[in-house]
Scaffold this motif. Structure first.
Motif, PDB file in Angstrom:
ATOM      1  N   TYR A   1      13.640   5.402  -3.514  1.00  0.00           N
ATOM      2  CA  TYR A   1      14.400   4.371  -3.177  1.00  0.00           C
ATOM      3  C   TYR A   1      13.954   3.282  -4.596  1.00  0.00           C
ATOM      4  O   TYR A   1      13.237   3.018  -5.092  1.00  0.00           O
ATOM      5  CB  TYR A   1      13.925   2.933  -1.822  1.00  0.00           C
ATOM      6  CG  TYR A   1      14.613   4.199  -1.079  1.00  0.00           C
ATOM      7  CD1 TYR A   1      13.477   4.991  -0.540  1.00  0.00           C
ATOM      8  CD2 TYR A   1      15.746   3.554   0.464  1.00  0.00           C
ATOM      9  CE1 TYR A   1      13.072   5.450   0.880  1.00  0.00           C
ATOM     10  CE2 TYR A   1      15.206   4.764   1.140  1.00  0.00           C
ATOM     11  CZ  TYR A   1      14.816   5.352   1.200  1.00  0.00           C
ATOM     12  OH  TYR A   1      14.983   6.621   2.594  1.00  0.00           O
TER      13      TYR A   1
ATOM     14  N   PHE B   1      11.097  -2.558  -7.243  1.00  0.00           N
ATOM     15  CA  PHE B   1       9.921  -1.749  -6.497  1.00  0.00           C
ATOM     16  C   PHE B   1      10.875  -0.649  -6.123  1.00  0.00           C
ATOM     17  O   PHE B   1      11.876  -0.477  -5.768  1.00  0.00           O
ATOM     18  CB  PHE B   1       9.754  -2.683  -5.358  1.00  0.00           C
ATOM     19  CG  PHE B   1       8.786  -3.870  -4.814  1.00  0.00           C
ATOM     20  CD1 PHE B   1       9.650  -4.820  -5.081  1.00  0.00           C
ATOM     21  CD2 PHE B   1       7.948  -3.645  -5.855  1.00  0.00           C
ATOM     22  CE1 PHE B   1       8.443  -6.460  -4.773  1.00  0.00           C
ATOM     23  CE2 PHE B   1       6.638  -4.516  -5.370  1.00  0.00           C
ATOM     24  CZ  PHE B   1       7.200  -5.813  -5.684  1.00  0.00           C
TER      25      PHE B   1
ATOM     26  N   TYR C   1       7.290   4.392   4.282  1.00  0.00           N
ATOM     27  CA  TYR C   1       7.668   4.289   3.040  1.00  0.00           C
ATOM     28  C   TYR C   1       6.528   3.899   2.844  1.00  0.00           C
ATOM     29  O   TYR C   1       5.579   3.548   3.289  1.00  0.00           O
ATOM     30  CB  TYR C   1       8.196   3.209   2.968  1.00  0.00           C
ATOM     31  CG  TYR C   1       9.943   3.234   3.709  1.00  0.00           C
ATOM     32  CD1 TYR C   1      10.048   3.015   5.374  1.00  0.00           C
ATOM     33  CD2 TYR C   1      11.526   3.427   2.717  1.00  0.00           C
ATOM     34  CE1 TYR C   1      10.999   3.512   6.189  1.00  0.00           C
ATOM     35  CE2 TYR C   1      11.952   3.427   3.160  1.00  0.00           C
ATOM     36  CZ  TYR C   1      12.555   3.386   5.228  1.00  0.00           C
ATOM     37  OH  TYR C   1      13.838   3.290   5.899  1.00  0.00           O
TER      38      TYR C   1
ATOM     39  N   PHE D   1       5.319   1.804  -1.397  1.00  0.00           N
ATOM     40  CA  PHE D   1       5.762   0.836  -2.646  1.00  0.00           C
ATOM     41  C   PHE D   1       5.193   0.992  -3.509  1.00  0.00           C
ATOM     42  O   PHE D   1       3.959   0.996  -3.367  1.00  0.00           O
ATOM     43  CB  PHE D   1       6.336  -0.263  -1.667  1.00  0.00           C
ATOM     44  CG  PHE D   1       7.376  -0.815  -0.553  1.00  0.00           C
ATOM     45  CD1 PHE D   1       7.297  -0.298   0.830  1.00  0.00           C
ATOM     46  CD2 PHE D   1       8.458  -0.523  -1.774  1.00  0.00           C
ATOM     47  CE1 PHE D   1       8.280  -0.814   0.895  1.00  0.00           C
ATOM     48  CE2 PHE D   1       9.763  -0.814  -0.740  1.00  0.00           C
ATOM     49  CZ  PHE D   1       9.746  -0.753   0.231  1.00  0.00           C
ATOM     50  N   GLY D   2       5.696   0.732  -4.409  1.00  0.00           N
ATOM     51  CA  GLY D   2       4.704   1.355  -5.681  1.00  0.00           C
ATOM     52  C   GLY D   2       4.948  -0.430  -5.937  1.00  0.00           C
ATOM     53  O   GLY D   2       4.910  -1.441  -5.451  1.00  0.00           O
ATOM     54  N   SER D   3       4.392  -0.677  -6.994  1.00  0.00           N
ATOM     55  CA  SER D   3       2.918  -1.628  -7.555  1.00  0.00           C
ATOM     56  C   SER D   3       4.009  -3.261  -7.896  1.00  0.00           C
ATOM     57  O   SER D   3       4.197  -4.145  -8.447  1.00  0.00           O
ATOM     58  CB  SER D   3       1.993  -2.381  -8.088  1.00  0.00           C
ATOM     59  OG  SER D   3       2.376  -1.126  -9.570  1.00  0.00           O
ATOM     60  N   GLY D   4       5.019  -2.339  -8.269  1.00  0.00           N
ATOM     61  CA  GLY D   4       6.221  -2.821  -9.562  1.00  0.00           C
ATOM     62  C   GLY D   4       6.890  -3.503 -10.635  1.00  0.00           C
ATOM     63  O   GLY D   4       5.323  -2.792 -11.190  1.00  0.00           O
TER      64      GLY D   4
END
Lengths: 116, 115
Positions: free
Chosen positions: B33, B91, B104, B106-109
């Motif tokens: 995503y 993200f 899920y 998430f990466g750190s952005g």
């Protein structure tokens, strides 16, 4: 369509006091509910989730959340707040009706400030 | 613990330029995503990717955006001609099982600044 509401933009609480960050949701079908925390200039960090089972979910750093189906709520709670809990908190929802990808819909976020 | 890795952490680009944001999802995850967060606003879904094709996309994900997984490990978001309003934190996330609603990560952005 699914949606999440976080009615409070800002929550202030004294250190050592209990905290609650509110979240209500709207979905078709059974919800999958999540809480994430974001520290300044950082990514989204997972706290806890509700998929099925017990309505009271325990997560990271002493946080817990209670799923209430009749009130369509999933409020985040902690018995004793720490100054280090100060951050931006996001509630998110997904469901089988999200499409096959089950993408998350986020609330607008609540800034929690714990005062020493 | 496995992580989703995003590079760069911060990118500044001139309006009209193309940018590519890169992500390395968790290796056994199947859904990928991109989400974005304009400063001070909520996190918004952009696109999901499964089995080497887009599975869902939002209204935000217009013709200026594209995604691909060129080598089986990287997952990229390309913005062809950036606009000022594309400035946001982007993200990447991945998820392990298409049959469930959880897992899920998430990466750190990547903070994209268009000037």
């Amino acid at each position: 369509a699914q949606s999440v509401a976080q009615p409070e933009d800002q929550v202030n609480v004294a250190e050592g006091n209990p905290l609650t960050v509110k979240c209500t949701y709207s979905v078709s079908g059974n919800p999958y509910l999540f809480w994430y925390v974001q520290y300044p200039n950082r990514g989204l960090q997972f706290l806890l989730k509700y998929i099925t089972g017990d309505n009271l979910v325990k997560g990271s750093y002493g946080f817990e959340a209670e799923f209430n189906k009749s009130q369509t709520s999933f409020h985040l709670k902690k018995p004793s707040a720490l100054v280090s809990d100060s951050a931006l908190y996001f509630c998110a929802v997904s469901s089988l009706s999200s499409g096959s990808a089950r993408q998350l819909t986020f609330g607008s976020g609540t800034q929690l400030t714990v005062l020493p | 613990e496995p992580e989703v890795t995003q590079t760069p952490s911060h990118q500044v680009t001139q309006m009209g330029q193309e940018v590519i944001l890169r992500c390395v999802p968790i290796s056994n995850h199947l859904y990928f995503y991109w989400y974005r967060q304009i400063l001070g606003q909520k996190v918004e879904f952009l696109v999901s990717f499964y089995n080497n094709e887009i599975s869902e996309k939002s209204e935000i994900f217009d013709d200026q955006f594209s995604v691909e997984r060129p080598d089986g490990s990287n997952f990229t978001l390309k913005i062809r001609s950036t606009k000022l309003e594309d400035s946001a934190m982007y993200f990447c996330a991945s998820r392990e099982n298409p049959g469930t609603g959880y897992g899920y990560t998430f990466g750190s952005g990547t903070r994209l600044t268009v000037v």
